[in-house]
Design an enzyme around this catalytic site. Structure first.
Site, PDB file in Angstrom:
ATOM      1  N   ARG A   1       0.800  -1.237   0.000  1.00  0.00           N
ATOM      2  CA  ARG A   1       0.000   0.000   0.000  1.00  0.00           C
ATOM      3  C   ARG A   1       0.824   1.275   0.000  1.00  0.00           C
ATOM      4  O   ARG A   1       0.536   2.200  -0.772  1.00  0.00           O
ATOM      5  CB  ARG A   1      -1.013   0.005   1.169  1.00  0.00           C
ATOM      6  CG  ARG A   1      -2.081  -1.076   1.045  1.00  0.00           C
ATOM      7  CD  ARG A   1      -2.783  -1.009  -0.299  1.00  0.00           C
ATOM      8  NE  ARG A   1      -3.848  -1.980  -0.437  1.00  0.00           N
ATOM      9  CZ  ARG A   1      -3.846  -3.003  -1.292  1.00  0.00           C
ATOM     10  NH1 ARG A   1      -2.808  -3.198  -2.087  1.00  0.00           N
ATOM     11  NH2 ARG A   1      -4.876  -3.828  -1.375  1.00  0.00           N
TER      12      ARG A   1
ATOM     13  N   ASP B   1      -6.596  -0.960   4.830  1.00  0.00           N
ATOM     14  CA  ASP B   1      -6.001  -0.256   3.700  1.00  0.00           C
ATOM     15  C   ASP B   1      -6.313   1.234   3.682  1.00  0.00           C
ATOM     16  O   ASP B   1      -5.505   2.039   3.224  1.00  0.00           O
ATOM     17  CB  ASP B   1      -6.440  -0.909   2.383  1.00  0.00           C
ATOM     18  CG  ASP B   1      -5.730  -2.243   2.171  1.00  0.00           C
ATOM     19  OD1 ASP B   1      -4.685  -2.444   2.817  1.00  0.00           O
ATOM     20  OD2 ASP B   1      -6.228  -3.059   1.385  1.00  0.00           O
TER      21      ASP B   1
ATOM     22  N   SER C   1     -13.090 -12.277  -1.507  1.00  0.00           N
ATOM     23  CA  SER C   1     -12.417 -11.018  -1.771  1.00  0.00           C
ATOM     24  C   SER C   1     -10.913 -11.298  -1.745  1.00  0.00           C
ATOM     25  O   SER C   1     -10.377 -11.775  -0.742  1.00  0.00           O
ATOM     26  CB  SER C   1     -12.809 -10.011  -0.686  1.00  0.00           C
ATOM     27  OG  SER C   1     -11.876  -8.966  -0.658  1.00  0.00           O
TER      28      SER C   1
HETATM   29  N1  ARG Z   1      -5.830  -8.518   6.332  1.00  0.00           N
HETATM   30  C1  ARG Z   1      -4.795  -8.239   5.416  1.00  0.00           C
HETATM   31  C2  ARG Z   1      -4.260  -6.835   5.604  1.00  0.00           C
HETATM   32  O1  ARG Z   1      -4.908  -6.028   6.155  1.00  0.00           O
HETATM   33  C3  ARG Z   1      -5.160  -8.518   3.984  1.00  0.00           C
HETATM   34  C4  ARG Z   1      -6.295  -7.741   3.392  1.00  0.00           C
HETATM   35  C5  ARG Z   1      -6.544  -8.191   2.012  1.00  0.00           C
HETATM   36  N2  ARG Z   1      -7.641  -7.582   1.376  1.00  0.00           N
HETATM   37  C6  ARG Z   1      -8.595  -8.235   0.678  1.00  0.00           C
HETATM   38  N3  ARG Z   1      -9.505  -7.542   0.058  1.00  0.00           N
HETATM   39  N4  ARG Z   1      -8.655  -9.536   0.617  1.00  0.00           N
HETATM   40  O2  ARG Z   1      -3.170  -6.505   5.221  1.00  0.00           O
END
Ligand code: ARG
Length: 400
Positions: A94, A123, A172
């Site tokens: 990110r 995120d 997802s």
């Molecule tokens: N929980 C993890 C993180 O916050 C992964 C998130 C992944 N996102 C998704 N849309 N599957 O870094």
């Protein structure tokens, strides 16, 4: 001429809705940016989606090598596993994506920054804080600001003529070369086993009956080669290990994760390369570091992973920790031998020119250079305070 807004664009439902929202509700011309960190999606398909949405300009940036070299390698040096499990694949990508967005934002002279994150995830924090550290422009996050859920987004998409994949997605997914995160669907029941169809990188059935051995070489904490194959750099090593370890069932992680916003979530990951590299790297460190460095670095590693997970990549403390981590990697050179068998990975050998392990000293056999007799006095001094304290406590309790 309309003002411009910029958006990190994946081509999925969330970011497609945001494009239309910026156009309709804010009257902005939209610039989309796709940063390739190993999502494995065709740049042409994403560009077509962006153009179909009527964006003003679309940028594609291949940042795979930079991601591996500048972000993932630092995570390897830090043995970074959030809550002892998660290798931070999404979390590491990110800040890099947001930094690339900022570069183009400046070039394009935009007046707003946007992202497609929800208000429930991590995120949003990672994007907002990186964008904020390089710009004072307003940040528009429609999914979060309008409290949109998936159904509302689908409705919006339909109403505004956004073409979306008709096949309802089961999970997802977020993926890059360091790992694949799988969330949602049946995985939301924390007691139900992830179905095999959740996994794309890691084989779950018909695993080979013979073990696979992999030798990973490190120089100053950086992985430099695998089995003497002459790897070009960390990116190639990661891609190679994802394929090889994934093929023998290594790399599935399933845990309950504490998100930044206080929610708990059930997270499933595929991280074959990370599972091998962190296991090997941390083992090599134990051979070359003193017991004090080993103990202290565990704390630094835990803190580093926590900061990066929490969206605090720009936090000055992270840079301070990097100073310690980099210095600590000077002796971390050598080769670690891994044995992979039916989904399991185990270190079975290690060697280093900087090894502090001396078999002549440690041996239980004849001719050890270690004079055991010195230990008698050592043990007495080592336990002096506790022996004294316990005697006094004994006295106190017999008095009462
Ligand atoms: N929980 C993890 C993180 O916050 C992964 C998130 C992944 N996102 C998704 N849309 N599957 O870094």
């Amino acid at each position: 001429m309309a003002e411009k807004g910029i958006l990190a664009f994946s081509g999925g439902l969330d970011t497609s809705v945001v494009v239309r929202y910026l156009q309709e509700e804010h009257g902005l011309d939209v610039i989309t940016v796709t940063v390739d960190v190993g999502q494995n999606e065709s740049p042409e398909t994403i560009e077509t989606k962006a153009m179909d949405l009527g964006v003003k300009r679309h940028y594609h940036i291949d940042a795979r090598t930079e991601f591996a070299t500048d972000y993932v390698v630092q995570a390897i040096k830090a043995n970074a596993l959030y809550q002892n499990k998660y290798c931070l694949a999404t979390a590491l990508a990110r800040p890099l994506i947001a930094e690339k967005v900022l570069e183009i934002a400046e070039k394009e002279n935009v007046s707003a920054l946007a992202h497609g994150c929800t208000g429930k995830g991590n995120d949003q924090v990672r994007f907002d804080l990186t964008l904020r550290s390089g710009s004072d422009l307003p940040i528009i996050a429609p999914i979060r600001d309008k409290n949109l859920d998936r159904t509302a987004e689908l409705e919006y998409a339909q109403k505004h003529g956004i073409a979306i994949d008709t096949v309802a997605k089961k999970y997802s997914i977020d993926q890059n070369l360091w790992g694949r995160a799988i969330e949602g669907g049946t995985l939301e029941d924390p007691y139900s086993e992830p179905p095999d169809d959740a996994f794309v990188w890691v084989r779950t059935g018909d695993l080979p009956d013979k073990p696979t051995y992999i030798n990973i070489s490190f120089e100053n904490g950086i992985p430099t080669d695998v089995d003497g194959l002459g790897m070009k750099g960390p990116r190639q090593i990661i891609e190679h290990l994802n394929t090889r370890a994934g093929a023998v069932g290594v790399g599935i992680v399933d845990h309950i994760e504490d998100r930044i916003v206080g929610l708990k979530s059930r997270e499933v990951y595929e991280t074959p390369a990370a599972s091998c590299l962190i296991e090997a790297h941390s083992d090599l460190e134990k051979m070359v570091h003193t017991s004090y460095t080993n103990k202290f670095k565990r704390m630094v590693d835990t803190e580093w992973a926590h900061l990066v997970y929490s969206g605090l990549w720009q936090e000055p403390l992270r840079r301070c920790l990097d100073g310690f981590i980099d210095k600590s990697q000077e002796p971390v050179t050598g080769t670690v031998r891994l044995k992979l068998y039916k989904g399991n990975v185990r270190v079975v050998g290690r060697r280093s020119p900087n090894s502090l392990y001396d078999p002549k000293r440690s041996t239980y056999g004849a001719g050890s250079t270690f004079d055991q007799r010195l230990s008698t006095g050592f043990v007495e001094l080592w336990g002096m305070q506790l022996t004294e304290a316990n005697k006094l406590q004994e006295k106190r309790s017999t008095k009462t």
